[in-house]
Write a protein that holds these residues in place. Structure first.
Motif, PDB file in Angstrom:
ATOM      1  N   HIS A  40      74.626 -21.072  -4.533  1.00 53.24           N
ATOM      2  CA  HIS A  40      74.847 -22.146  -3.561  1.00 53.24           C
ATOM      3  C   HIS A  40      75.303 -23.421  -4.227  1.00 53.24           C
ATOM      4  CE1 HIS A  40      72.009 -19.442  -1.645  1.00 53.24           C
ATOM      5  NE2 HIS A  40      72.118 -20.057  -0.501  1.00 53.24           N
ATOM      6  N   ILE A  41      75.276 -23.451  -5.567  1.00 50.07           N
ATOM      7  CA  ILE A  41      75.407 -24.724  -6.267  1.00 50.07           C
ATOM      8  C   ILE A  41      76.579 -24.722  -7.271  1.00 50.07           C
ATOM      9  CG2 ILE A  41      74.165 -26.423  -7.679  1.00 50.07           C
ATOM     10  CD1 ILE A  41      72.573 -25.951  -5.148  1.00 50.07           C
ATOM     11  N   PHE A 159      61.323 -31.279  -7.620  1.00 52.09           N
ATOM     12  CA  PHE A 159      62.078 -30.152  -7.057  1.00 52.09           C
ATOM     13  C   PHE A 159      61.241 -29.338  -6.061  1.00 52.09           C
ATOM     14  CE2 PHE A 159      64.219 -25.910  -7.499  1.00 52.09           C
ATOM     15  CZ  PHE A 159      65.399 -26.312  -6.890  1.00 52.09           C
ATOM     16  N   ASP A 218      63.583 -20.956  -9.497  1.00 52.43           N
ATOM     17  CA  ASP A 218      64.563 -20.344  -8.578  1.00 52.43           C
ATOM     18  C   ASP A 218      64.423 -18.830  -8.740  1.00 52.43           C
ATOM     19  OD1 ASP A 218      66.557 -20.053  -6.730  1.00 52.43           O
ATOM     20  OD2 ASP A 218      68.200 -20.566  -8.084  1.00 52.43           O
ATOM     21  N   LYS A 220      64.436 -15.989  -7.575  1.00 54.37           N
ATOM     22  CA  LYS A 220      64.877 -15.036  -6.561  1.00 54.37           C
ATOM     23  C   LYS A 220      65.095 -13.667  -7.203  1.00 54.37           C
ATOM     24  CE  LYS A 220      68.362 -17.740  -5.243  1.00 54.37           C
ATOM     25  NZ  LYS A 220      69.392 -18.401  -4.426  1.00 54.37           N
ATOM     26  N   ASP A 238      69.883 -17.528 -14.567  1.00 58.86           N
ATOM     27  CA  ASP A 238      69.929 -18.786 -13.797  1.00 58.86           C
ATOM     28  C   ASP A 238      68.805 -19.730 -14.228  1.00 58.86           C
ATOM     29  OD1 ASP A 238      70.300 -20.845 -12.107  1.00 58.86           O
ATOM     30  OD2 ASP A 238      70.140 -19.712 -10.248  1.00 58.86           O
ATOM     31  N   GLU A 264      69.304 -14.205   3.210  1.00 61.15           N
ATOM     32  CA  GLU A 264      68.711 -15.419   3.792  1.00 61.15           C
ATOM     33  C   GLU A 264      69.616 -16.088   4.826  1.00 61.15           C
ATOM     34  OE1 GLU A 264      67.935 -17.920   0.362  1.00 61.15           O
ATOM     35  OE2 GLU A 264      70.020 -18.558   0.276  1.00 61.15           O
ATOM     36  N   GLN A 313      61.764 -23.797   1.939  1.00 65.13           N
ATOM     37  CA  GLN A 313      63.197 -23.479   1.914  1.00 65.13           C
ATOM     38  C   GLN A 313      63.827 -23.711   3.293  1.00 65.13           C
ATOM     39  OE1 GLN A 313      64.964 -22.393  -1.065  1.00 65.13           O
ATOM     40  NE2 GLN A 313      66.474 -23.240   0.343  1.00 65.13           N
ATOM     41  N   ARG A 316      64.341 -27.311   3.624  1.00 66.91           N
ATOM     42  CA  ARG A 316      65.471 -27.798   2.817  1.00 66.91           C
ATOM     43  C   ARG A 316      66.806 -27.469   3.478  1.00 66.91           C
ATOM     44  NH1 ARG A 316      65.026 -25.656  -3.147  1.00 66.91           N
ATOM     45  NH2 ARG A 316      66.926 -26.922  -3.340  1.00 66.91           N
ATOM     46  N   TYR A 327      74.512 -30.723   0.376  1.00 65.43           N
ATOM     47  CA  TYR A 327      73.895 -30.083  -0.790  1.00 65.43           C
ATOM     48  C   TYR A 327      74.347 -28.637  -0.988  1.00 65.43           C
ATOM     49  CZ  TYR A 327      70.172 -29.067  -4.191  1.00 65.43           C
ATOM     50  OH  TYR A 327      69.479 -28.710  -5.312  1.00 65.43           O
TER      51      TYR A 327
HETATM   52  C1  GN1 Z   1      69.908 -22.699  -4.696  1.00 60.93           C
HETATM   53  O1  GN1 Z   1      72.561 -21.772  -6.189  1.00 60.93           O
HETATM   54  P1  GN1 Z   1      71.329 -20.943  -6.202  1.00 60.93           P
HETATM   55  O2  GN1 Z   1      71.458 -19.812  -5.244  1.00 60.93           O
HETATM   56  O3  GN1 Z   1      70.947 -20.534  -7.560  1.00 60.93           O
HETATM   57  C2  GN1 Z   1      68.764 -23.678  -4.980  1.00 60.93           C
HETATM   58  C3  GN1 Z   1      67.427 -23.020  -4.877  1.00 60.93           C
HETATM   59  C4  GN1 Z   1      67.266 -22.382  -3.526  1.00 60.93           C
HETATM   60  C5  GN1 Z   1      68.415 -21.442  -3.274  1.00 60.93           C
HETATM   61  C6  GN1 Z   1      68.345 -20.841  -1.899  1.00 60.93           C
HETATM   62  C7  GN1 Z   1      69.247 -26.182  -7.714  1.00 60.93           C
HETATM   63  O4  GN1 Z   1      70.025 -21.808  -5.736  1.00 60.93           O
HETATM   64  O5  GN1 Z   1      66.400 -23.961  -5.038  1.00 60.93           O
HETATM   65  O6  GN1 Z   1      66.069 -21.692  -3.470  1.00 60.93           O
HETATM   66  O7  GN1 Z   1      69.673 -22.063  -3.454  1.00 60.93           O
HETATM   67  N1  GN1 Z   1      68.954 -24.308  -6.268  1.00 60.93           N
HETATM   68  C8  GN1 Z   1      68.961 -25.636  -6.372  1.00 60.93           C
HETATM   69  O8  GN1 Z   1      68.723 -19.536  -1.965  1.00 60.93           O
HETATM   70  O9  GN1 Z   1      68.750 -26.374  -5.418  1.00 60.93           O
END
Ligand code: GN1
Ligand code: MG
Length: 354
Positions: A40-41, A159, A218, A220, A238, A264, A313, A316, A327
């Protein structure tokens, strides 16, 4: 060779092939480059060269403005894990011998070696994958318990400070800059309905019953790579948000991402179910990976962590929607609202599951 010129959010045009040439890969052109993953980033590319494959990433400067600090954490954590015999990401330095390259537009890029014969789980995990992934995050936390001082940098302050996330949400709701609140009433009410959960982990940390540790932040399912031969976890990836925090958030993120039967942002909520068998495997694997490090209060809160993190989440995603999506990357207007709706549905299922 195909052109891979890409525009960054400020409209700056960059050619990742030229960026790759700034790193000490030892590989002459040609390069095969393709976009990778669903982060997402950051922007991520797989680069195939005669000297092997690499993962090239542009670090999103809006979210990670201090690349030097981020990469300092990255280097320290990977060096320590490697010293313990844990397979981790291998950073490729630039030709100047530093850990990232800054392009003419000011964006920071880093390169890591691609791990051969690995892949991330596609779709819901098998019980064995869930167990292995959770164990890997537990092992990760355990081996980082004795990372030498100084404390890691707080890359994104607060965070997983959920009470602060709640305040951010309330402020976005109050300001409602895009006039989106009226179209999101059910989701807003659902977030507010569970607001009492927000302080639980923060309070336990403040009183010391849940210690500050080095957390992945993170955690996941997508952020582990499985060995295609053995099916075991090859590596936790990551590492951008590895920093001081609570590993309850890591376990919670695992439940959120691995025990749900759909992505998600799945909009057909009938497809979003919770697999209790997977939760059991995650719990077993995580406890095993953590070994003896967990406190009594951490163990006590472990079964609730999935709910807390899923709620955070959802909050957010909804905050970002209300603010006009500054974001998270989105593919269409309403994407963040759909994500929030999905996570709130998951939350109800997790709450029913106990
Ligand atoms: C963001 O970009 P990604 O998928 O690694 C986020 C996480 C959230 C997630 C939602 C730095 O992670 O905190 O849980 O999306 N990373 C940041 O899937 O905000
Ligand atoms: Mg991430």
């Amino acid at each position: 060779m195909k052109s891979h010129r890409v525009k960054d959010p400020r409209g700056q045009v960059t050619n990742p092939v030229e960026i790759l040439a700034q790193f000490a890969t030892g590989a002459p052109p040609p390069v095969q480059l393709s976009p990778l993953g669903s982060g997402h980033i950051n922007d991520t590319y797989l680069a195939g060269t005669d000297a092997g494959c690499f993962i090239l990433q542009r670090i999103n400067g809006a979210i990670f403005p201090d690349a030097a600090t981020l990469m300092d954490n990255f280097s320290r954590v990977t060096t320590h894990l490697r010293s313990k015999g844990v397979t981790t990401l291998e950073l490729i330095p630039t030709l100047d011998g530093v850990s990232f390259h800054r392009d003419t537009g000011g964006d920071a890029w880093r390169l890591v070696r691609h791990l051969e014969n690995t892949r991330s789980a596609t779709g819901p995990p098998t019980p064995q994958q869930a167990h292995c992934a959770a164990e890997a995050y537990g092992v990760f936390a355990r081996h980082l318990c004795d990372l030498p001082q100084p404390r890691l940098h707080e890359i994104i302050p607060g965070f997983h400070d959920t009470p602060r996330r709640l305040l951010d949400f309330l402020a976005a709701l109050e300001a409602d800059p895009e006039n989106r609140a009226d179209g999101a009433r059910d989701e807003i009410d659902a977030v507010l309905g569970n607001r009492d959960w927000c302080p639980v982990i923060a309070e336990a940390m403040a009183e010391g019953s849940v210690p500050e540790r080095i957390a992945h932040n993170d955690a996941k399912l997508d952020n582990v790579l499985f060995d295609t031969g053995t099916g075991k976890v090859a590596c936790v990836i990551d590492l951008d948000t590895v920093m001081p925090g609570s590993i309850l958030h890591d376990f919670g993120d695992l439940v959120r991402s691995a025990a749900a039967t759909a992505a998600e942002d799945e909009t057909d909520l009938n497809r979003v179910a919770v697999d209790q068998r997977i939760i059991d495997c995650l719990t077993e694997g995580f406890l095993r990976g953590c070994g003896e490090i967990l406190t009594a209060r951490e163990r006590e809160l472990l079964p609730l962590a999935g709910k807390f993190v899923t709620h955070e989440q959802a909050m957010r995603f909804l905050t970002d929607y209300l603010r006009g999506d500054p974001y998270y990357k989105i593919t269409h207007t309403g994407h963040n609202l759909e994500r929030a709706r999905n996570q709130l549905h998951l939350l109800e299922l997790l709450a029913d599951a106990g």
